[in-house]
Design a protein around this motif. Structure first.
Motif, mmCIF file in Angstrom:
data_model
loop_
_atom_site.group_PDB
_atom_site.id
_atom_site.type_symbol
_atom_site.label_atom_id
_atom_site.label_comp_id
_atom_site.label_asym_id
_atom_site.label_seq_id
_atom_site.Cartn_x
_atom_site.Cartn_y
_atom_site.Cartn_z
ATOM 1 N N PHE A 1 0.857 -1.178 0.000
ATOM 2 C CA PHE A 1 0.000 0.000 0.000
ATOM 3 C C PHE A 1 0.901 1.238 0.000
ATOM 4 N N SER A 2 0.810 2.070 -1.031
ATOM 5 C CA SER A 2 1.668 3.248 -1.128
ATOM 6 C C SER A 2 0.826 4.505 -1.240
ATOM 7 N N LEU A 3 1.343 5.585 -0.659
ATOM 8 C CA LEU A 3 0.651 6.876 -0.650
ATOM 9 C C LEU A 3 1.635 7.965 -1.028
ATOM 10 N N SER A 4 1.232 8.830 -1.954
ATOM 11 C CA SER A 4 2.058 9.959 -2.370
ATOM 12 C C SER A 4 1.285 11.246 -2.110
ATOM 13 N N PRO A 5 1.405 11.787 -0.903
ATOM 14 C CA PRO A 5 0.653 13.008 -0.590
ATOM 15 C C PRO A 5 1.370 14.250 -1.078
ATOM 16 N N SER A 6 0.645 15.350 -1.116
ATOM 17 C CA SER A 6 1.286 16.626 -1.402
ATOM 18 C C SER A 6 1.996 17.109 -0.144
ATOM 19 N N ASP A 7 2.826 18.136 -0.287
ATOM 20 C CA ASP A 7 3.560 18.648 0.865
ATOM 21 C C ASP A 7 2.629 19.141 1.965
ATOM 22 N N SER A 8 1.451 19.610 1.577
ATOM 23 C CA SER A 8 0.549 20.186 2.569
ATOM 24 C C SER A 8 -0.072 19.136 3.485
ATOM 25 N N VAL A 9 -0.060 17.876 3.052
ATOM 26 C CA VAL A 9 -0.662 16.821 3.875
ATOM 27 C C VAL A 9 0.320 15.664 4.050
ATOM 28 N N GLU A 10 1.590 15.990 4.191
ATOM 29 C CA GLU A 10 2.605 14.951 4.232
ATOM 30 C C GLU A 10 2.511 14.087 5.482
ATOM 31 N N THR A 11 1.752 14.511 6.497
ATOM 32 C CA THR A 11 1.629 13.717 7.721
ATOM 33 C C THR A 11 0.520 12.677 7.629
ATOM 34 N N MET A 12 -0.266 12.680 6.549
ATOM 35 C CA MET A 12 -1.368 11.720 6.454
ATOM 36 C C MET A 12 -0.845 10.322 6.152
ATOM 37 N N GLN A 13 -1.678 9.328 6.352
ATOM 38 C CA GLN A 13 -1.338 7.938 6.099
ATOM 39 C C GLN A 13 -2.238 7.378 5.005
ATOM 40 N N TYR A 14 -1.864 6.215 4.498
ATOM 41 C CA TYR A 14 -2.742 5.516 3.548
ATOM 42 C C TYR A 14 -4.105 5.347 4.218
ATOM 43 N N PRO A 15 -5.203 5.658 3.515
ATOM 44 C CA PRO A 15 -6.527 5.586 4.153
ATOM 45 C C PRO A 15 -6.777 4.218 4.794
ATOM 46 N N ALA A 16 -6.989 4.228 6.116
ATOM 47 C CA ALA A 16 -7.138 2.972 6.854
ATOM 48 C C ALA A 16 -8.337 2.174 6.370
ATOM 49 N N GLU A 17 -9.400 2.879 5.925
ATOM 50 C CA GLU A 17 -10.592 2.167 5.463
ATOM 51 C C GLU A 17 -10.278 1.287 4.254
ATOM 52 N N LEU A 18 -9.484 1.837 3.335
ATOM 53 C CA LEU A 18 -9.139 1.076 2.136
ATOM 54 C C LEU A 18 -8.232 -0.098 2.481
ATOM 55 N N LEU A 19 -7.263 0.142 3.345
ATOM 56 C CA LEU A 19 -6.310 -0.911 3.704
ATOM 57 C C LEU A 19 -7.015 -2.072 4.405
ATOM 58 N N THR A 20 -7.857 -1.752 5.379
ATOM 59 C CA THR A 20 -8.535 -2.807 6.146
ATOM 60 C C THR A 20 -9.452 -3.643 5.265
ATOM 61 N N ARG A 21 -10.208 -2.980 4.392
ATOM 62 C CA ARG A 21 -11.132 -3.727 3.528
ATOM 63 C C ARG A 21 -10.367 -4.593 2.528
ATOM 64 N N GLN A 22 -9.226 -4.082 2.037
ATOM 65 C CA GLN A 22 -8.440 -4.871 1.085
ATOM 66 C C GLN A 22 -7.864 -6.115 1.742
ATOM 67 N N VAL A 23 -7.337 -5.977 2.949
ATOM 68 C CA VAL A 23 -6.788 -7.136 3.665
ATOM 69 C C VAL A 23 -7.882 -8.182 3.882
ATOM 70 N N GLN A 24 -9.074 -7.755 4.240
ATOM 71 C CA GLN A 24 -10.152 -8.711 4.476
ATOM 72 C C GLN A 24 -10.555 -9.429 3.198
ATOM 73 N N ARG A 25 -10.578 -8.728 2.079
ATOM 74 C CA ARG A 25 -10.932 -9.375 0.814
ATOM 75 C C ARG A 25 -9.891 -10.427 0.434
ATOM 76 N N LEU A 26 -8.623 -10.189 0.756
ATOM 77 C CA LEU A 26 -7.593 -11.183 0.495
ATOM 78 C C LEU A 26 -7.745 -12.362 1.462
ATOM 79 N N ARG A 27 -8.169 -12.104 2.686
ATOM 80 C CA ARG A 27 -8.447 -13.183 3.626
ATOM 81 C C ARG A 27 -9.552 -14.098 3.102
ATOM 82 N N ASP A 28 -10.499 -13.520 2.398
ATOM 83 C CA ASP A 28 -11.674 -14.266 1.924
ATOM 84 C C ASP A 28 -11.433 -15.001 0.608
ATOM 85 N N LEU A 29 -10.226 -14.877 0.046
ATOM 86 C CA LEU A 29 -9.951 -15.591 -1.212
ATOM 87 C C LEU A 29 -10.126 -17.092 -1.021
ATOM 88 N N PRO A 30 -10.789 -17.777 -1.964
ATOM 89 C CA PRO A 30 -10.952 -19.241 -1.834
ATOM 90 C C PRO A 30 -9.633 -19.965 -1.985
#
Length: 249
Positions: free
Chosen positions: A220-249
């Motif tokens: 998971f990679s994030l390229s913010p602008s200088d004005s928001v350089e302290t932000m992180q990769y959106p946790a909502e997207l990361l958590t849902r993606q990990v769960q979808r990989l958990r659910d792979l048959p």
């Protein structure tokens, strides 16, 4: 002796042995029959390979990409002209381009853009390995490279005619996601003096979180602008993606 005679002789021997055992053990509890070899444990099924179609199906549906504003999905294909031409540190080279000198495993990339004037861009790379053990080995390799990388210099197609890009790496706290995870920030100073003589360098900060889920490594990679350089990769997207990989048959 033909095969029929052989089977009859073997049967007679078994009947005689059974009579002797019955006579000698009539007062005792009968012994249980020996287990058939391999019947006492369920064999471990071979891992199912995860192909590009499965990876694409495991990406986030377009209706579940909040807080992003748009998304794109594709199967990764290497552009040899985009690969860094030279990286000063071998550990850092592995981080920048893990499969530079190896066959790239099946990889799917999903990109995201923020709703607010391209305030940030993000991407998720899902790379499928032959088995969880193979993914674990690869993850250990990358973890050691992250621990050994601190600052480096590289050139690539984006470097133009300038001196290239210098970079520093710093590890950060990884989220408690997947089977194992690491996280780090890359700060880049890109020499753009050949394009704009008034500006020698442009600084950008890129944030990376890598999570192993079974045989898949999600980057998971994030390229913010200088004005928001302290932000992180959106946790909502990361958590849902990990769960979808958990659910792979």
């Amino acid at each position: 002796m033909n095969s029929a005679d052989g089977r009859q002789s073997t049967m007679a021997a078994w009947l005689l042995l059974a009579a002797v055992l019955t006579a000698g053990c009539s007062a005792a509890e009968p012994n249980p029959l020996p287990a058939t070899p391999g019947s006492s444990a369920t064999p471990t099924p071979a891992p199912h390979p995860i192909d590009a179609d499965k990876l694409l199906a495991a990406t986030l549906p377009n209706g579940e990409i909040e807080p992003a504003g748009s998304t794109g999905k594709k199967v990764y294909e290497r552009d040899p002209e985009w690969a860094p031409q030279s990286i000063s540190d071998p550990d850092c080279a592995l981080i920048m381009d893990p499969y530079r000198e190896r066959v790239q495993p099946t990889t799917v990339v999903q990109s995201f853009n923020s709703k607010e004037n391209a305030e940030w861009t993000a991407a998720t790379e899902l790379t499928a390995h032959p088995s969880p053990a193979a993914a674990t080995t690869e993850f250990d390799r990358i973890r050691k490279a992250v621990q050994g990388c601190s600052d480096f210099h590289f050139r690539n197609k984006a470097s133009g005619n300038g001196s290239g890009t210098r970079a520093t790496l710093s590890t950060v706290q990884a989220p408690g996601q997947g089977d194992e995870a690491i996280a780090f920030d890359l700060t880049l100073w890109i020499d753009v003096s050949d394009i704009n003589p008034d500006v020698k360098e442009i600084r950008t900060i890129h944030k990376y979180t890598m999570v192993r889920i079974g045989s898949v490594i999600a980057d998971f990679s994030l390229s913010p602008s200088d004005s928001v350089e302290t932000m992180q990769y959106p946790a909502e997207l990361l958590t849902r993606q990990v769960q979808r990989l958990r659910d792979l048959p």
